[in-house]
Design a protein around this motif. Structure first.
Motif, PDB file in Angstrom:
ATOM      1  N   GLU A 133      10.721 -22.792  36.169  1.00 15.99           N
ATOM      2  CA  GLU A 133      10.814 -24.126  36.744  1.00 15.99           C
ATOM      3  C   GLU A 133      11.714 -25.043  35.927  1.00 15.99           C
ATOM      4  O   GLU A 133      12.233 -26.038  36.404  1.00 15.99           O
ATOM      5  CB  GLU A 133       9.419 -24.770  36.867  1.00 15.99           C
ATOM      6  CG  GLU A 133       8.512 -24.129  37.873  1.00 15.99           C
ATOM      7  CD  GLU A 133       7.696 -22.970  37.291  1.00 15.99           C
ATOM      8  OE1 GLU A 133       7.869 -22.656  36.090  1.00 15.99           O
ATOM      9  OE2 GLU A 133       6.915 -22.377  38.042  1.00 15.99           O
ATOM     10  N   ARG A 173       4.319 -31.415  38.644  1.00 14.64           N
ATOM     11  CA  ARG A 173       4.122 -31.875  40.024  1.00 14.64           C
ATOM     12  C   ARG A 173       2.677 -32.322  40.166  1.00 14.64           C
ATOM     13  O   ARG A 173       1.794 -31.541  40.499  1.00 14.64           O
ATOM     14  CB  ARG A 173       4.430 -30.749  41.015  1.00 14.64           C
ATOM     15  CG  ARG A 173       5.749 -30.055  40.799  1.00 14.64           C
ATOM     16  CD  ARG A 173       6.904 -30.945  41.270  1.00 14.64           C
ATOM     17  NE  ARG A 173       8.176 -30.428  40.804  1.00 14.64           N
ATOM     18  CZ  ARG A 173       9.099 -29.910  41.589  1.00 14.64           C
ATOM     19  NH1 ARG A 173       8.890 -29.831  42.861  1.00 14.64           N
ATOM     20  NH2 ARG A 173      10.236 -29.507  41.084  1.00 14.64           N
ATOM     21  N   SER A 174       2.427 -33.575  39.851  1.00 19.71           N
ATOM     22  CA  SER A 174       1.069 -34.093  39.862  1.00 19.71           C
ATOM     23  C   SER A 174       1.101 -35.589  40.112  1.00 19.71           C
ATOM     24  O   SER A 174       2.112 -36.247  39.890  1.00 19.71           O
ATOM     25  CB  SER A 174       0.397 -33.808  38.505  1.00 19.71           C
ATOM     26  OG  SER A 174      -0.858 -34.435  38.437  1.00 19.71           O
ATOM     27  N   ASP A 188       8.359 -31.122  33.586  1.00 20.72           N
ATOM     28  CA  ASP A 188       8.310 -31.497  34.992  1.00 20.72           C
ATOM     29  C   ASP A 188       6.968 -31.027  35.539  1.00 20.72           C
ATOM     30  O   ASP A 188       6.730 -29.836  35.694  1.00 20.72           O
ATOM     31  CB  ASP A 188       9.465 -30.835  35.751  1.00 20.72           C
ATOM     32  CG  ASP A 188       9.474 -31.249  37.213  1.00 20.72           C
ATOM     33  OD1 ASP A 188       8.873 -32.282  37.554  1.00 20.72           O
ATOM     34  OD2 ASP A 188      10.086 -30.522  38.021  1.00 20.72           O
TER      35      ASP A 188
END
Length: 156
Positions: free
Chosen positions: A98, A124-125, A122
């Protein structure tokens, strides 16, 4: 980045002093509020409420009923999905697949190497935490004593 967002960014420091008069007024208002509530409820209702509170306290002090834990099924850990995290470090190392996307986004913003070591994660939350670790070894002793005050003003 640090110069722009932490050092040169405008900020305001507000100094507040507690007011002895306001504290005394608040305490008096609270005493009056409690007294009015007691008067409105009446003696018999207060005794009933006290008995309810005493019964609840006694019930909670009894401990856990035997076999209580077995009443709840333990879910399988197979259904747990982990949040993918892309980590890129300014020294060029990628720690996950990622991270390639993180590197591409950073290169689009600033293609030249960063003047300091940084790590970008990074995640995603909906929940975010920003953490900055600063090397203060070159900070003079007379300025070091203000470091805690400075960071409190910057991040509170």
């Amino acid at each position: 980045l640090l110069q722009h967002w932490l050092v040169d960014a405008p900020r305001v420091a507000v100094q507040c002093r507690p007011s002895r008069g306001a504290s005394e007024r608040n305490q008096q208002q609270e005493r009056e509020r409690v007294q009015k509530m007691c008067d409105d409820l009446g003696e018999s209702r207060l005794r009933a409420l006290q008995q309810t509170a005493d019964d609840a306290l006694q019930a909670t002090e009894g401990g856990v009923v035997d076999g209580f834990e077995e009443r709840f099924p333990v879910p399988s850990i197979g259904g747990i999905t982990f949040i993918p995290v892309g980590t890129y470090r300014s020294d060029g190392s990628l720690t996950t697949d990622e991270a390639t996307e993180v590197k591409q986004r950073l290169d689009a913003v600033s293609p030249k190497p960063l003047p300091l070591w940084m790590q970008f994660d990074d995640v995603r939350s909906e929940f975010v935490e920003v953490l900055a670790l600063l090397d203060t070894q070159d900070l003079t002793t007379d300025l070091r004593m203000y470091l805690e005050l400075y960071t409190e003003m910057m991040f509170e």
